[in-house]
Design an enzyme around this catalytic site. Structure first.
Site, PDB file in Angstrom:
ATOM      1  N   GLU A  70       5.722  15.241  -8.762  1.00 31.74           N
ATOM      2  CA  GLU A  70       5.494  13.796  -8.605  1.00 31.74           C
ATOM      3  C   GLU A  70       4.510  13.502  -7.470  1.00 31.74           C
ATOM      4  O   GLU A  70       3.753  12.535  -7.530  1.00 31.74           O
ATOM      5  CB  GLU A  70       6.811  13.061  -8.363  1.00 31.74           C
ATOM      6  N   PHE A 132      24.528  10.505 -10.753  1.00 29.93           N
ATOM      7  CA  PHE A 132      23.586  11.618 -10.863  1.00 29.93           C
ATOM      8  C   PHE A 132      22.146  11.095 -10.781  1.00 29.93           C
ATOM      9  O   PHE A 132      21.764  10.180 -11.494  1.00 29.93           O
ATOM     10  CB  PHE A 132      23.798  12.364 -12.190  1.00 29.93           C
ATOM     11  N   GLN A 133      21.367  11.688  -9.909  1.00 27.35           N
ATOM     12  CA  GLN A 133      19.972  11.324  -9.654  1.00 27.35           C
ATOM     13  C   GLN A 133      19.801   9.861  -9.246  1.00 27.35           C
ATOM     14  O   GLN A 133      18.794   9.246  -9.526  1.00 27.35           O
ATOM     15  CB  GLN A 133      19.075  11.666 -10.856  1.00 27.35           C
ATOM     16  N   LYS A 182      17.893   2.113 -16.173  1.00 23.45           N
ATOM     17  CA  LYS A 182      17.795   2.639 -17.537  1.00 23.45           C
ATOM     18  C   LYS A 182      18.303   1.612 -18.560  1.00 23.45           C
ATOM     19  O   LYS A 182      17.736   1.483 -19.644  1.00 23.45           O
ATOM     20  CB  LYS A 182      18.579   3.946 -17.654  1.00 23.45           C
ATOM     21  N   MET A 495      -6.966  23.467  12.140  1.00 22.84           N
ATOM     22  CA  MET A 495      -6.998  22.407  13.151  1.00 22.84           C
ATOM     23  C   MET A 495      -5.847  22.583  14.142  1.00 22.84           C
ATOM     24  O   MET A 495      -6.022  22.380  15.349  1.00 22.84           O
ATOM     25  CB  MET A 495      -6.943  21.032  12.483  1.00 22.84           C
TER      26      MET A 495
END
Lengths: 581, 170
Positions: A70, A132-133, A182, A495
């Site tokens: 993602e 869940f999630q 959902k 760096m």
């Protein structure tokens, strides 16, 4: 001919016909189509599956780029937005899908990149239950979004999306996030889409104040040593032409911030370079010599100003800026011109008297000569056998003639690329400026190529940053996108190593990298690559890479311990520039 | 170094849950302490007002207000010095009922301090006093000898002395 077109016709013709109901998921896709979106980036998962199903059925209208993470999706959307000037769209699932977006959203927020991120969320009856999630993505994303909202009812989807696009692209652009449960994606309702044209509490376009414009014009007309610094605001408002007209008319030397680069062609005689920690000598030092400082679409970041108490205190400051909260935030403005850079410059230019400041402009050339002798010459014609990063960028310039889009990651290679790359066209410099996000480059380059398919896109990347989002080679494999990758490989986090050398007595704590065989990895992903270690092979390798019709990777081995100069150490003034150790 | 003053931030917002969180994030990022926070409806239908009391320099207060004002769902935000506002807080005090029986002075104490009794139960009574923080605090000190079972004070509600700051809306 297809369901999608039938659906569109039906909806526009017969808004009230109940048989034309859409699911929330279809409404999301149709809303995106109404906003002119034909490309988005994302990664599927449980809570966003209804939207993916709709994308499957609408594949002829919207192309979805399936990234490998993602974070890759959001950086790709940023690259797309920065190269095209359009809004980048990202979709992801709930929980980890949503949290993986956060780094990119924060990057877009600080670099003012317009994004619309749509995340799936667990069903509304599960909200707040540790389902869940499930994660509170609204709470998590709030500090790094321009606006966000959660939608739990299908009928609220069109309005949320139209507001999201309006907010993302208007005023000072930025990322917005819409979290859609959902059950809202599955529920059906009568779809009707109206584009958002205004929000009561949000005033993105302030009217330019005539009095202030006149005051600014007087200051510029009276100035003996006017100096202009341009930032990304010029690119975002597409004020490139106006900028050029202003500096030419009043004969004002102009320097870019890192995100302002490419708004003015690098070869323009009044383009004196880049300001900032690793910017050019003259542009930094002469900030403290000018009498009028005109800041256009930039926000006086600490990497630009160094010690604020010793920054341009002698100058009258004219600040042209669309975001009122940036006025006086870091540097006090004597004249604040709040508004879109293009509009402000258009009103300002007619009041400017043509002028000449030859000896002042010459001062920049004098400083440039010093920088050339002390820094640039060593960078471009090193006496050692190892390649320098600057040489590589210089060779790229020779072949592309400044026509390519250069996408960079974060670190030494970024500073070198921004110092040495030539840009003829605007929207050619894409980098993570404000947040300094390693891993930005590769996915952003993929997005940039999709945003500007006719342009050569070159990802210049360090060996550290490359490995942060290296899996996006899979996106290149699957989509066949033509991106050129140059790894400036010093087997260090260069760096950080430089700072360890300069400020931590060479204690190289966890900056040395044992790297994999990048050419072999690229091959595994179907990308041709070659390793370049010798100067004599560099030009040929770059030419071969750029001539290829496909993605191509060069693993260029550069001098391992080289420092980027000039440098303004943290806390120092812009007039205290180090040209060497 | 600029001195810290007490500022009242008046933030007019769309009626939206999340905006309170956005305002608090801006204050927290700059590590500004919130002394009091109050949210209510305003005179304009659908518009909420937040009153946030902070202690900061004027420069910080101005920067905070600008950052708050730019939030999409904030209609207008203002900062005011305490002297430019008229404000009140409400405090409730729960004292044991026997204080009424045993304490000869409590009735006059309540009257003299412009407090009032809201409820009397068999074990306790609840007294209310409205005023500035110092006044409600002083009253608490006076009640202390009788024993205070519970105390609560509201956030500050305030209006500015200047006229119609929300005129921009209408």
């Amino acid at each position: 001919m297809n369901t999608q077109e039938n659906m569109l016709l039906a909806v526009t013709k017969n808004d009230n016909v109940t048989s034309q109901k859409l699911s929330g998921a279809d409404a999301i896709v149709q809303s995106l189509i109404r906003e002119g979106i034909d490309l988005l980036f994302g990664y599927p998962g449980g809570a966003i599956m209804p939207v993916y199903d709709s994308l499957y059925r609408n594949a002829n209208a919207i192309n979805h780029v399936f990234t490998r993470h993602e974070q890759g999706a959001v950086h790709a959307a940023q690259g797309y937005a920065r190269a095209s000037g359009k809004v980048g769209v990202v979709i992801a699932t709930s929980g980890p899908g949503a949290t993986n977006l956060i780094t990119g959203i924060a990057d877009a927020q600080i670099d003012s990149t317009p994004l619309v991120c749509i995340t799936g969320q667990v069903a509304s009856h599960l909200l707040g239950t540790d389902a869940f999630q499930e994660t509170d993505v609204i709470g998590i994303s709030m500090p790094v979004t321009k606006w966000n909202c959660q939608v739990t009812r299908a009928e609220d989807i069109p309005e949320a999306i139209s507001k999201a696009f309006y907010i993302a692209r208007s005023g000072r652009p930025g990322p917005v996030l819409i979290d859609i449960t959902k059950d809202a994606q599955l529920a059906e309702f009568d779809f009707k889409y109206e584009k958002c044209v205004g929000i009561r509490s949000y005033n993105p376009a302030q009217k330019v104040k005539t009095k202030a414009i006149e005051k600014a014009a007087t200051l510029i007309n009276m100035a003996k040593k006017p100096y202009l610094i341009f930032g990304q605001g010029v690119v975002l408002s597409e004020a490139e032409k106006e900028l050029k007209v202003l500096i030419e008319k009043a004969n004002i030397p102009a320097a870019a911030t890192i995100l302002g680069l490419s708004a003015l062609p690098s070869t323009h005689p009044l383009h004196v370079g880049m300001v900032g920690m690793h910017g050019n000598y003259g542009p930094n030092v002469l900030t403290n010599e000018c009498d009028v400082l005109i800041a256009v679409g930039m926000r006086f970041d600490d990497r630009v100003t160094g010690d604020l108490s010793r920054y341009a205190t002698q100058a009258k400051v004219i600040h042209i800026e669309i975001d009122p909260s940036e006025i006086d935030k870091n540097v006090k403005a004597d004249v604040a011109l709040v508004g879109d850079a293009k509009e402000v410059l258009r009103v300002l230019i007619p009041l400017i008297i043509p002028n000449k400041h030859d000896s002042w402009v010459q001062e920049f050339a004098t400083y440039h000569q010093v920088e050339k002798e002390k820094v640039i010459h060593n960078d471009l014609a090193p006496t050692c056998s190892e390649l320098s990063m600057a040489e590589v960028i210089h060779e790229v310039n020779k072949i592309t003639n400044g026509e390519a889009i250069i996408v960079t990651d974060v670190g030494q290679h970024q500073m070198v690329a921004c110092r040495y790359a030539e840009f003829n066209k605007s929207k050619s410099n894409i980098t993570s400026g404000g947040l300094g996000t390693m891993g930005f480059c590769l996915p952003a380059a993929i997005g940039a190529k999709l945003g500007a398919p006719d342009r050569q896109v070159i990802a210049v990347i360090g060996d550290g940053g490359f490995q942060m989002t290296i899996q996006e080679l899979g996106t290149i494999l699957q989509t066949g996108i033509n991106v050129k990758i140059i790894i400036l490989n010093n087997e260090y986090l260069g760096m950080v190593r430089q700072w360890q050398e300069l400020f931590f007595d060479k204690r190289y704590a966890h900056t040395e990298m044992q790297n994999p065989d990048f050419v072999a990895i690229a091959k595994g992903y179907g990308v041709t690559g070659q390793k370049v270690t010798k100067r004599k092979n560099l030009n040929k390798a770059i030419s071969e890479m750029l001539a290829s019709d496909n993605s191509y990777m060069l693993d260029v081995r550069v001098k391992r311990e080289q420092n980027v100069f000039p440098m303004i150490p943290t806390g120092a003034s812009v007039s205290e520039v180090w040209l060497s150790k | 170094m600029e001195t810290n003053n007490k500022y009242s931030l008046s933030v007019f917002t769309e009626n939206h849950l999340a905006i309170l969180q956005r305002v608090l994030i801006i204050l927290n990022r700059r590590r500004v302490n919130i002394e009091s926070l109050h949210s209510s409806e305003s005179e304009v239908s659908g518009v909420h007002r937040l009153t946030v009391i902070i202690r900061s320099t004027e420069e910080t207060a101005i920067k905070l207000v600008k950052q708050i004002d730019k939030q999409v769902e904030v209609i207008r935000a203002f900062h005011h010095l305490e002297d430019d506002t008229v404000f009140q807080e409400i405090a409730l005090y729960k004292v044991p009922s026997n204080a009424v029986v045993n304490g000869i002075n409590i009735g006059s104490l309540i009257r003299d301090n412009y407090a009032r009794i809201l409820a009397i139960e068999s074990d306790f009574m609840i007294t209310e006093k409205t005023g500035h923080q110092e006044e409600t605090h002083d009253f608490m000190k006076k009640l202390e000898p009788y024993g205070i079972l519970e105390f609560a004070r509201s956030g500050r509600v305030s209006l500015t002395k200047q006229l119609a700051q929300m005129s921009a809306l209408n």
